[in-house]
Design a protein around this motif. Structure first.
Motif, PDB file in Angstrom:
ATOM      1  N   LYS A   1      51.828 -11.102 -35.389  1.00 42.45           N
ATOM      2  CA  LYS A   1      52.088 -10.846 -36.590  1.00 42.45           C
ATOM      3  C   LYS A   1      51.503  -9.236 -36.976  1.00 42.45           C
ATOM      4  O   LYS A   1      51.097  -8.504 -36.204  1.00 42.45           O
ATOM      5  N   PRO A   2      52.114  -8.700 -37.882  1.00 40.39           N
ATOM      6  CA  PRO A   2      52.062  -7.488 -38.130  1.00 40.39           C
ATOM      7  C   PRO A   2      50.483  -6.875 -38.370  1.00 40.39           C
ATOM      8  O   PRO A   2      49.900  -6.072 -37.892  1.00 40.39           O
ATOM      9  N   ASP A   3      49.470  -8.035 -38.768  1.00 41.28           N
ATOM     10  CA  ASP A   3      48.416  -7.778 -38.832  1.00 41.28           C
ATOM     11  C   ASP A   3      47.519  -8.447 -37.620  1.00 41.28           C
ATOM     12  O   ASP A   3      46.307  -8.594 -37.744  1.00 41.28           O
ATOM     13  N   SER A   4      47.967  -8.679 -36.696  1.00 39.07           N
ATOM     14  CA  SER A   4      47.156  -9.369 -35.372  1.00 39.07           C
ATOM     15  C   SER A   4      46.583  -8.244 -34.456  1.00 39.07           C
ATOM     16  O   SER A   4      46.969  -8.114 -33.322  1.00 39.07           O
ATOM     17  N   TYR A   5      45.583  -7.578 -35.252  1.00 41.76           N
ATOM     18  CA  TYR A   5      45.189  -6.246 -34.591  1.00 41.76           C
ATOM     19  C   TYR A   5      44.223  -6.494 -33.490  1.00 41.76           C
ATOM     20  O   TYR A   5      43.940  -5.962 -32.523  1.00 41.76           O
TER      21      TYR A   5
ATOM     22  N   LEU B   1      45.339  -8.831 -31.067  1.00 40.52           N
ATOM     23  CA  LEU B   1      46.182  -8.887 -29.984  1.00 40.52           C
ATOM     24  C   LEU B   1      46.490  -7.433 -29.727  1.00 40.52           C
ATOM     25  O   LEU B   1      46.618  -6.857 -28.617  1.00 40.52           O
ATOM     26  N   LYS B   2      46.684  -6.638 -30.794  1.00 40.12           N
ATOM     27  CA  LYS B   2      47.275  -5.426 -30.690  1.00 40.12           C
ATOM     28  C   LYS B   2      46.190  -4.405 -29.782  1.00 40.12           C
ATOM     29  O   LYS B   2      46.763  -3.334 -29.232  1.00 40.12           O
ATOM     30  N   ARG B   3      45.096  -4.660 -29.787  1.00 40.09           N
ATOM     31  CA  ARG B   3      43.983  -3.982 -29.277  1.00 40.09           C
ATOM     32  C   ARG B   3      44.179  -3.992 -27.659  1.00 40.09           C
ATOM     33  O   ARG B   3      43.548  -3.353 -27.116  1.00 40.09           O
ATOM     34  N   ARG B   4      44.675  -5.218 -27.362  1.00 34.98           N
ATOM     35  CA  ARG B   4      44.820  -5.520 -25.858  1.00 34.98           C
ATOM     36  C   ARG B   4      46.408  -4.986 -25.214  1.00 34.98           C
ATOM     37  O   ARG B   4      46.306  -5.294 -24.231  1.00 34.98           O
ATOM     38  N   ILE B   5      46.948  -4.229 -26.075  1.00 38.03           N
ATOM     39  CA  ILE B   5      48.182  -3.794 -25.509  1.00 38.03           C
ATOM     40  C   ILE B   5      48.050  -2.131 -25.699  1.00 38.03           C
ATOM     41  O   ILE B   5      47.668  -1.408 -26.353  1.00 38.03           O
ATOM     42  N   GLY B   6      48.641  -1.621 -24.639  1.00 34.74           N
ATOM     43  CA  GLY B   6      49.123  -0.267 -24.590  1.00 34.74           C
ATOM     44  C   GLY B   6      50.659   0.074 -24.568  1.00 34.74           C
ATOM     45  O   GLY B   6      51.347  -0.632 -23.797  1.00 34.74           O
ATOM     46  N   VAL B   7      50.827   1.049 -25.070  1.00 36.86           N
ATOM     47  CA  VAL B   7      52.423   1.432 -25.336  1.00 36.86           C
ATOM     48  C   VAL B   7      52.666   2.759 -25.068  1.00 36.86           C
ATOM     49  O   VAL B   7      51.934   3.722 -25.560  1.00 36.86           O
ATOM     50  N   VAL B   8      53.681   3.000 -23.971  1.00 38.06           N
ATOM     51  CA  VAL B   8      54.076   4.550 -23.593  1.00 38.06           C
ATOM     52  C   VAL B   8      55.539   4.453 -23.983  1.00 38.06           C
ATOM     53  O   VAL B   8      56.201   3.915 -23.096  1.00 38.06           O
ATOM     54  N   MET B   9      56.043   4.916 -24.887  1.00 34.63           N
ATOM     55  CA  MET B   9      57.539   4.994 -25.269  1.00 34.63           C
ATOM     56  C   MET B   9      57.996   6.099 -24.725  1.00 34.63           C
ATOM     57  O   MET B   9      57.335   7.087 -24.241  1.00 34.63           O
TER      58      MET B   9
ATOM     59  N   TYR C   1      41.474  11.158 -28.709  1.00 31.38           N
ATOM     60  CA  TYR C   1      41.966  10.759 -30.207  1.00 31.38           C
ATOM     61  C   TYR C   1      42.679   9.278 -30.129  1.00 31.38           C
ATOM     62  O   TYR C   1      42.225   8.263 -30.883  1.00 31.38           O
ATOM     63  N   PHE C   2      43.562   9.285 -29.205  1.00 30.70           N
ATOM     64  CA  PHE C   2      44.165   7.872 -29.091  1.00 30.70           C
ATOM     65  C   PHE C   2      43.162   6.725 -28.402  1.00 30.70           C
ATOM     66  O   PHE C   2      43.520   5.598 -29.058  1.00 30.70           O
ATOM     67  N   CYS C   3      42.246   7.365 -27.645  1.00 29.99           N
ATOM     68  CA  CYS C   3      41.264   6.182 -27.076  1.00 29.99           C
ATOM     69  C   CYS C   3      40.486   5.907 -28.492  1.00 29.99           C
ATOM     70  O   CYS C   3      40.160   4.495 -28.484  1.00 29.99           O
ATOM     71  N   ALA C   4      40.074   6.742 -29.301  1.00 28.78           N
ATOM     72  CA  ALA C   4      39.183   6.158 -30.425  1.00 28.78           C
ATOM     73  C   ALA C   4      39.832   5.288 -31.414  1.00 28.78           C
ATOM     74  O   ALA C   4      39.193   4.536 -32.318  1.00 28.78           O
ATOM     75  N   LEU C   5      41.294   5.144 -31.496  1.00 25.91           N
ATOM     76  CA  LEU C   5      41.754   4.183 -32.203  1.00 25.91           C
ATOM     77  C   LEU C   5      41.582   2.486 -31.864  1.00 25.91           C
ATOM     78  O   LEU C   5      41.508   1.816 -32.631  1.00 25.91           O
ATOM     79  N   TYR C   6      40.858   2.566 -30.427  1.00 24.83           N
ATOM     80  CA  TYR C   6      40.475   1.444 -30.074  1.00 24.83           C
ATOM     81  C   TYR C   6      39.107   1.161 -29.678  1.00 24.83           C
ATOM     82  O   TYR C   6      38.300   0.005 -29.826  1.00 24.83           O
ATOM     83  N   ILE C   7      38.429   2.080 -29.045  1.00 22.93           N
ATOM     84  CA  ILE C   7      37.160   2.280 -28.584  1.00 22.93           C
ATOM     85  C   ILE C   7      36.117   3.121 -29.503  1.00 22.93           C
ATOM     86  O   ILE C   7      36.348   4.462 -29.457  1.00 22.93           O
ATOM     87  N   LYS C   8      35.182   2.513 -30.080  1.00 20.62           N
ATOM     88  CA  LYS C   8      34.389   3.233 -31.037  1.00 20.62           C
ATOM     89  C   LYS C   8      33.214   3.811 -30.533  1.00 20.62           C
ATOM     90  O   LYS C   8      32.583   4.844 -30.936  1.00 20.62           O
ATOM     91  N   ASP C   9      32.683   3.147 -29.597  1.00 20.73           N
ATOM     92  CA  ASP C   9      31.156   3.723 -28.780  1.00 20.73           C
ATOM     93  C   ASP C   9      31.712   4.809 -28.207  1.00 20.73           C
ATOM     94  O   ASP C   9      32.467   4.714 -27.228  1.00 20.73           O
TER      95      ASP C   9
END
Length: 313
Positions: A70-74, A76-84, A101-109
């Motif tokens: 779903k649009p808010d299935s965050y 699940l989306k954290r487990r996906i990487g996209v290279v367009m 920057y892009f890694c920080a969207l998923y990894i806070k530590d």
């Protein structure tokens, strides 16, 4: 049986009168490098955007890692990487800052993130360019940066859409080796490309789609068995008499011949020892010939026969 990482059932997506996806089905298993092939306008990008829940659809269902996307299935989306296909990095940030920057969207530590960023930069071999800005990078290096940004958070599912467009052969080989390494490290990969040799080289299974439908699916060898042609033999022969050409066309398993500019092409459907048989025929009839070579069907032959189009249409 392996777990389904992406499961699409009866997916329908319309843009007014245009049906972009027509009851489309797909089942991608964990650990696969799955090739998604189709001419421009076939529905590949729409499929990817639906998998990522960036588009709504009219009918059907999509499950990722066994759960409805779903649009808010965050989670699940954290487990996906996209290279367009279009490079998406910030010109104002250095190579290192972009990946961070892009890694920080998923990894806070911060400590974990630093290790992940270093791993990604080393993985795409950009450690000598960490302080460079994107505008200073060659096309191949820019593609590698794009990949690093998409995979830095170590995703389980990676979607790579035309990652080798307009790059030099050295960078292309580096990217393909990297994809195989990501797969060996546990990532499931969805891969789209206009380069058939790439798909044959790295993909474990391949789907050919057109007009929003899944036309064929299987390994490269399985797909090649779907088409009529099993072998093409080419022979250089000067001034081949039409009588001999007719007789060659009657040889077992030959379904078509083509003779032009001193080159005879013989198309076979099935059969063994076809090359031996044609060479014996030429010897028995004292027909002089030059170079002879045999070609097995390629993925491009499969694509052309199934869709009636070249991949770059």
């Amino acid at each position: 049986m392996s777990e389904s990482v992406v499961f699409i059932e009866n997916l329908v997506k319309r843009y007014k009168e245009l049906i972009a996806l027509d009851h489309f089905n797909l089942d991608i298993k964990r650990g696969e490098i799955f090739g998604l092939l189709g001419p421009n306008g076939s529905g590949k990008t729409t499929t990817i955007n639906c998998i990522l829940s960036l588009l709504t659809y009219d009918k059907g269902s999509i499950k990722v890692f066994g759960n409805e996307m779903k649009p808010d299935s965050y989670d699940l989306k954290r487990r996906i990487g996209v290279v367009m296909q279009n490079v998406a990095v910030f010109d104002e940030l250095t190579v290192y800052e972009n990946v961070d920057y892009f890694c920080a969207l998923y990894i806070k530590d911060k400590n974990v993130r630093k290790q992940y960023v270093d791993d990604a930069i080393n993985f795409v071999d950009l450690k000598d360019f960490v302080k460079f800005y994107p505008k200073k990078l060659s096309g191949g290096l820019l593609r590698r940066l794009n990949i690093a940004c998409g995979i830095a958070h170590k995703p389980e599912l990676i979607i790579l859409d035309e990652p080798t467009v307009a790059v030099d052969p050295q960078s292309r080989n580096k990217i393909l080796e990297g994809i195989l390494e990501l797969n060996r490290n546990g990532s499931t990969i969805i891969y789209t490309s206009h380069y058939m040799e790439e798909v044959e080289q790295i993909c474990t299974r391949i789907a050919i789609m057109d007009k929003g439908k899944n036309l064929a699916i299987g390994t490269g060898d399985e797909l090649k068995k779907l088409i009529k042609n099993s072998e093409t033999i080419s022979i250089e022969i000067l001034n081949l008499d039409s009588k001999f050409l007719d007789e060659i066309g009657q040889i077992s398993h030959v379904y078509k011949t083509d003779y032009e500019n001193g080159k005879l092409k013989i198309f076979y459907s099935g059969g063994k020892h076809n090359l031996i048989r044609i060479l014996e025929y030429l010897k028995d009839h004292e027909i002089p010939f030059g170079r002879v070579y045999s070609e097995l069907p390629t993925l491009n032959d499969v694509f052309l026969e199934i869709t009636g189009k070249e991949l770059r249409d």
